[in-house]
Design a protein around this motif. Structure first.
Motif, short mmCIF file in Angstrom:
data_model
loop_
_atom_site.label_atom_id
_atom_site.label_comp_id
_atom_site.label_asym_id
_atom_site.label_seq_id
_atom_site.Cartn_x
_atom_site.Cartn_y
_atom_site.Cartn_z
N VAL A 100 27.96 94.68 17.30
CA VAL A 100 28.70 95.75 16.64
C VAL A 100 27.75 96.41 15.64
CG1 VAL A 100 30.67 96.32 15.19
CG2 VAL A 100 30.87 94.50 16.88
N LYS A 101 27.55 97.69 15.80
CA LYS A 101 26.67 98.41 14.87
C LYS A 101 27.40 98.60 13.55
CE LYS A 101 23.93 100.24 18.38
NZ LYS A 101 22.55 100.36 18.49
N VAL A 102 26.76 98.17 12.45
CA VAL A 102 27.38 98.20 11.13
C VAL A 102 26.99 99.45 10.36
CG1 VAL A 102 27.52 96.97 8.94
CG2 VAL A 102 27.45 95.69 11.07
N GLY A 103 25.78 99.88 10.50
CA GLY A 103 25.30 101.04 9.75
C GLY A 103 23.81 100.87 9.52
N ASN A 104 23.31 101.46 8.45
CA ASN A 104 21.90 101.37 8.13
C ASN A 104 21.70 100.62 6.83
OD1 ASN A 104 21.33 102.80 10.40
ND2 ASN A 104 21.08 104.75 9.35
N ARG A 105 20.60 99.87 6.75
CA ARG A 105 20.27 99.11 5.56
C ARG A 105 19.89 100.07 4.44
NH1 ARG A 105 16.77 94.28 7.08
NH2 ARG A 105 15.23 95.86 7.57
N LYS A 106 20.28 99.73 3.23
CA LYS A 106 20.08 100.62 2.10
C LYS A 106 18.60 100.83 1.77
CE LYS A 106 21.84 101.44 -2.53
NZ LYS A 106 22.67 100.92 -3.61
N GLY A 107 17.79 99.79 1.83
CA GLY A 107 16.41 99.89 1.39
C GLY A 107 15.52 100.71 2.30
N ASP A 108 15.53 100.42 3.61
CA ASP A 108 14.60 101.09 4.52
C ASP A 108 15.30 101.86 5.63
OD1 ASP A 108 15.59 98.96 5.90
OD2 ASP A 108 13.65 98.15 6.50
N ASN A 109 16.62 101.96 5.57
CA ASN A 109 17.42 102.72 6.53
C ASN A 109 17.31 102.15 7.95
OD1 ASN A 109 19.31 104.78 6.64
ND2 ASN A 109 17.86 106.20 7.55
N ALA A 110 17.02 100.85 8.06
CA ALA A 110 16.95 100.22 9.37
C ALA A 110 18.36 100.04 9.92
CB ALA A 110 16.26 98.86 9.26
#
Length: 150
Positions: A100-110
């Motif tokens: 399940v795709k959650v979103g992007n990580r805050k630090g590096d947008n991964a």
């Protein structure tokens, strides 16, 4: 050229990649839910589905192969005695894990993906992810919020 080469390199040496994926497989079996980057989750899915396939075979050789990945007899027992025998998993011919795709990580947008077993969700894995004393604190905070709202 990468003809007939399977798997992602994940920007790691082979031994590091193997260790990371086996550690994540251990966490997935133990907690039944892991949140990681998209590429690592897709690679972990290959290992996780193989573990369940071994669990459905339930032979001594299959247990030894699972032990080579998990390195923990208790987790091997969980795969063979619990996970592989669940109705949502036992009735399938493959595809035992869910991404399940959650979103992007805050630090590096991964891109971040949550991988779990079919049939498990956040609610029914809470007891596995949090120790009892932490769950008690969470419940106490919920009760305080409800009394403050009333």
């Amino acid at each position: 050229m990468r003809h007939r080469k399977s798997g992602r390199k994940l920007n790691m040496e082979a031994a590091h990649r193997k260790a990371v994926l086996h550690n994540m497989a251990r966490s997935l079996v133990q907690y039944e839910l892991v949140q990681t980057t998209d590429a690592k989750a897709k690679e972990l899915r290959r290992i996780a589905d193989r573990l369940i396939t071994l669990g459905k075979k339930d032979t001594v050789h299959a247990r030894r192969q699972a032990r080579a990945v998990l390195q923990d007899p208790a987790l091997v027992g969980k795969v063979f005695d619990d996970l592989a025998k669940r109705e949502a998993v036992a009735s399938r011919a493959g595809g035992y894990s869910r991404l399940v795709k959650v979103g992007n990580r805050k630090g590096d947008n991964a891109p971040i993906t949550r991988i779990s077993w079919v049939g498990s969700n956040l609610e029914n894995t809470e007891a596995l992810r949090y120790p009892a004393h932490i769950r008690d604190l969470i419940e106490a905070e919920d009760v305080e919020e409800e009394t403050a709202e009333a």
